[in-house]
Design an enzyme around this catalytic site. Structure first.
Site, PDB file in Angstrom:
ATOM      1  N   ARG A  56      15.487  51.597  14.062  1.00  0.00           N
ATOM      2  CA  ARG A  56      16.573  50.805  13.451  1.00  0.00           C
ATOM      3  C   ARG A  56      17.426  51.709  12.554  1.00  0.00           C
ATOM      4  NH1 ARG A  56      14.084  48.262  16.226  1.00  0.00           N
ATOM      5  NH2 ARG A  56      15.857  48.878  17.459  1.00  0.00           N
ATOM      6  N   HIS A 106      16.433  41.392   1.092  1.00  0.00           N
ATOM      7  CA  HIS A 106      15.329  41.735   2.001  1.00  0.00           C
ATOM      8  C   HIS A 106      15.107  43.247   2.116  1.00  0.00           C
ATOM      9  CE1 HIS A 106      15.640  37.566   4.179  1.00  0.00           C
ATOM     10  NE2 HIS A 106      15.054  37.503   3.011  1.00  0.00           N
ATOM     11  N   SER A 175      21.190  32.082  10.528  1.00  0.00           N
ATOM     12  CA  SER A 175      20.725  30.902  11.266  1.00  0.00           C
ATOM     13  C   SER A 175      20.163  29.815  10.355  1.00  0.00           C
ATOM     14  CB  SER A 175      19.636  31.317  12.266  1.00  0.00           C
ATOM     15  OG  SER A 175      18.555  31.903  11.566  1.00  0.00           O
ATOM     16  N   ASN A 199      29.830  30.633  11.044  1.00  0.00           N
ATOM     17  CA  ASN A 199      28.752  31.058  11.948  1.00  0.00           C
ATOM     18  C   ASN A 199      29.195  30.811  13.393  1.00  0.00           C
ATOM     19  OD1 ASN A 199      26.097  32.214  11.581  1.00  0.00           O
ATOM     20  ND2 ASN A 199      25.268  30.419  12.618  1.00  0.00           N
ATOM     21  N   ALA A 217      32.438  36.009  13.031  1.00  0.00           N
ATOM     22  CA  ALA A 217      32.672  36.449  11.649  1.00  0.00           C
ATOM     23  C   ALA A 217      33.847  37.433  11.579  1.00  0.00           C
ATOM     24  CB  ALA A 217      31.409  37.094  11.099  1.00  0.00           C
TER      25      ALA A 217
HETATM   26  N1  APR Z   1      29.755  35.880  13.972  1.00  0.00           N
HETATM   27  C1  APR Z   1      29.150  34.889  13.239  1.00  0.00           C
HETATM   28  N2  APR Z   1      27.881  34.517  13.441  1.00  0.00           N
HETATM   29  C2  APR Z   1      27.172  35.137  14.399  1.00  0.00           C
HETATM   30  C3  APR Z   1      27.731  36.174  15.198  1.00  0.00           C
HETATM   31  C4  APR Z   1      29.078  36.532  14.957  1.00  0.00           C
HETATM   32  N3  APR Z   1      29.710  37.486  15.660  1.00  0.00           N
HETATM   33  N4  APR Z   1      26.784  36.575  16.093  1.00  0.00           N
HETATM   34  C5  APR Z   1      25.686  35.859  15.847  1.00  0.00           C
HETATM   35  N5  APR Z   1      25.914  34.974  14.854  1.00  0.00           N
HETATM   36  C6  APR Z   1      24.991  33.998  14.244  1.00  0.00           C
HETATM   37  C7  APR Z   1      23.978  33.421  15.211  1.00  0.00           C
HETATM   38  O1  APR Z   1      24.533  32.308  15.875  1.00  0.00           O
HETATM   39  C8  APR Z   1      22.833  33.047  14.281  1.00  0.00           C
HETATM   40  O2  APR Z   1      22.961  31.713  13.813  1.00  0.00           O
HETATM   41  O3  APR Z   1      24.233  34.673  13.269  1.00  0.00           O
HETATM   42  C9  APR Z   1      22.993  34.022  13.105  1.00  0.00           C
HETATM   43  C10 APR Z   1      21.921  35.092  13.027  1.00  0.00           C
HETATM   44  O4  APR Z   1      20.693  34.474  12.776  1.00  0.00           O
HETATM   45  P1  APR Z   1      19.314  35.275  12.717  1.00  0.00           P
HETATM   46  O5  APR Z   1      19.212  36.166  13.904  1.00  0.00           O
HETATM   47  O6  APR Z   1      18.242  34.270  12.501  1.00  0.00           O
HETATM   48  O7  APR Z   1      19.465  36.235  11.443  1.00  0.00           O
HETATM   49  P2  APR Z   1      19.321  35.890   9.912  1.00  0.00           P
HETATM   50  O8  APR Z   1      19.689  34.477   9.622  1.00  0.00           O
HETATM   51  O9  APR Z   1      20.019  36.960   9.165  1.00  0.00           O
HETATM   52  O10 APR Z   1      17.753  36.068   9.695  1.00  0.00           O
HETATM   53  C11 APR Z   1      17.235  35.891   8.406  1.00  0.00           C
HETATM   54  O11 APR Z   1      15.049  36.544   9.081  1.00  0.00           O
HETATM   55  O12 APR Z   1      13.839  37.962  10.450  1.00  0.00           O
HETATM   56  C12 APR Z   1      14.222  37.692   9.143  1.00  0.00           C
HETATM   57  O13 APR Z   1      14.325  39.132   7.306  1.00  0.00           O
HETATM   58  C13 APR Z   1      14.960  38.833   8.524  1.00  0.00           C
HETATM   59  O14 APR Z   1      16.907  38.841   7.119  1.00  0.00           O
HETATM   60  C14 APR Z   1      16.342  38.269   8.284  1.00  0.00           C
HETATM   61  C15 APR Z   1      16.078  36.796   8.141  1.00  0.00           C
END
Ligand code: APR
Length: 239
Positions: A56, A106, A175, A199, A217
């Site tokens: 990563r 985090h 998410s 989102n 975004a």
């Molecule tokens: N623009 C806006 N939103 C987007 C885009 C984009 N281009 N691409 C993806 N998404 C949205 C997805 O639809 C999803 O709802 O971003 C969200 C990402 O969600 P996750 O993958 O669950 O990531 P996140 O919410 O940051 O996870 C939280 O979980 O695994 C742990 O510690 C880790 O910090 C992380 C935490």
């Protein structure tokens, strides 16, 4: 509106080419979260966990901040009131875009943490199992400075104070699946803030926001920043 708290998640970095967490089949870059992002996983198989975060960290060198990061950095520079950007992301794209009022709840891929002496320090390149602590010199005790599942996120007191004092809370690209960040909207709302999410799809907590803007975004954040800065600049200055 004077005080803004922004929460970002993996979606804000997706257009830079970094994978979000909850990808296909619930896997993160092909791994189950329990195999790479828990203290138990690190105890069981430190080699695998280091290899995962080393990959990563190497990937970070190949990506650049996108329009959403740039717009948030502009907001940070031009917003006359209080502002705090809380990111769940462990990448460094917000700071590379120029954000200053920022905290990584985090942890950060570009930092190591020595389990022998407790020091945290910048880290570039691979870490691996035999890394030597730059502070105490101990070998094999350095771990990525990442908050894994089951560990306490950083700076919760400062975040809670900012949420309680904010007039506007904006969540971008997350998410809403992981607490405590998923609960920030409730605190902000309870304390009287307006709440907005941007989102790609409605998040799990979408119903808790006053407004949801659905889309990328990289497109919606610059538009929103223009709106907010225009309204701030057009307001008469009060004495
Ligand atoms: N623009 C806006 N939103 C987007 C885009 C984009 N281009 N691409 C993806 N998404 C949205 C997805 O639809 C999803 O709802 O971003 C969200 C990402 O969600 P996750 O993958 O669950 O990531 P996140 O919410 O940051 O996870 C939280 O979980 O695994 C742990 O510690 C880790 O910090 C992380 C935490």
């Amino acid at each position: 509106m004077k005080n803004i708290v922004l929460l970002t998640g993996a979606g804000v970095s997706a257009e830079s080419g970094l994978a979000t967490f909850r990808g296909p089949y619930g896997l993160w870059e092909g791994h189950r979260v329990e195999d790479v992002a828990t203290p138990e996983a690190f105890r069981r198989d430190p080699g695998l966990v280091h290899a995962f975060y080393d990959a990563r960290r190497a990937r970070l060198e190949t990506v650049k901040p996108n329009a959403a990061h740039a717009a948030l950095a502009r907001l940070d520079a031009e917003w006359p009131g209080e502002l705090l950007l809380v990111t769940q992301n462990v990448d460094d794209l917000h700071e590379r875009a120029g954000s200053r009022r920022l905290l990584h709840m985090h942890g950060e891929l570009t930092k190591g943490w020595c389990l022998a002496c407790g020091e945290r320090f910048r880290w570039r390149g691979p870490m691996g199992e035999d890394a030597c602590c730059p502070s105490c010199g101990e070998q094999g005790q350095v771990r990525p400075d990442i908050v894994w599942f089951g560990e306490m996120p950083y700076e919760m007191e400062r975040i809670d104070d900012a949420l309680q004092a904010c007039d506007l809370f904006l969540s971008i690209g997350t998410s809403g699946a992981v607490y405590p960040a998923a609960g920030f909207v409730q605190t902000a709302r309870h304390c009287g803030a307006r709440t907005l999410e941007i989102n790609l799809e409605p998040s799990l907590g979408s119903f808790m926001f006053d407004e949801s803007r659905i889309g990328k975004a990289g497109e919606l954040v610059p538009e929103w920043v223009d709106e907010v800065l225009q309204s701030a600049h057009s307001r008469p200055i009060s004495r």
